[in-house]
Write a protein that holds these residues in place. Sequence first.
Motif: not given
Length: 258
Positions: A169-181
Amino acid sequence: MPGYGQKTTAYLSACLLTLFPAASYACGGFFCSTFPISQVNEKILFIQGEGTVTTHVQIEYSGRPEDFAWILPVPSLPELSVSHNELFRQLESATQPSFVLDFLGEENCFNFPIFFRTDDAVPAAEGSVEIVSEGQVGPFDTVVITGEDPEAVATWLRDNGYLLDGLGVELLAPYVNGGFHFVALKLAPDKDLGDLQPIALSYAAEKPGIPIQLTAIATEPDLGVLAWILAENRAIPENYLHVEVNEAKIDWLNGGRN
């Protein structure tokens, strides 16, 4: 010096990035049931267009076909297709550096952010996961997802066979928060490792970038990333160190073979 002609308007730039144990980064991430994953290097070709980037990624994997599970974050909805291993063989052959004494040339450098910057401080909104597209591309079963909540994205991935460790979750969070697909790949049930092909992704973006955080979950401690950038000018990193050759150390009389 690496060959860049005086009047040439198209440059093919190759750089080898060695990522050190403290970072343990790479492009894309393996989320499999087999650990450790033998991902020892990453090869990527970026083609810069007008407001678009096409990325070819050669995926190297060692394990059982049914355990293959790979995720790549991209900044906008991608169009997927298969690429070819021969592309990378030709690139490596054509772009090996050569050193000669009678070379004269000039080059223009334009900054391309080789690594996507992400903002860990952006607060994540709660929400569900949206399946944007799914289908089979070459040997891969593919799903493209997006979401506003890192925990929801992580839960969807776990429920669909992408095993995350405590850092997931910690590694996914920056991309999720940045609106990435997120492009999630598995080998189709009737495919084997010999069917693996590079994947190509075309998406809206102003500059190419490598999302390097996810492979901290499953990769070699020192991961080499070899990236080619095909564009109108030479590309250099905006937010990461890059190699500069010490010309005084080159064995010029022997073609730089040292």
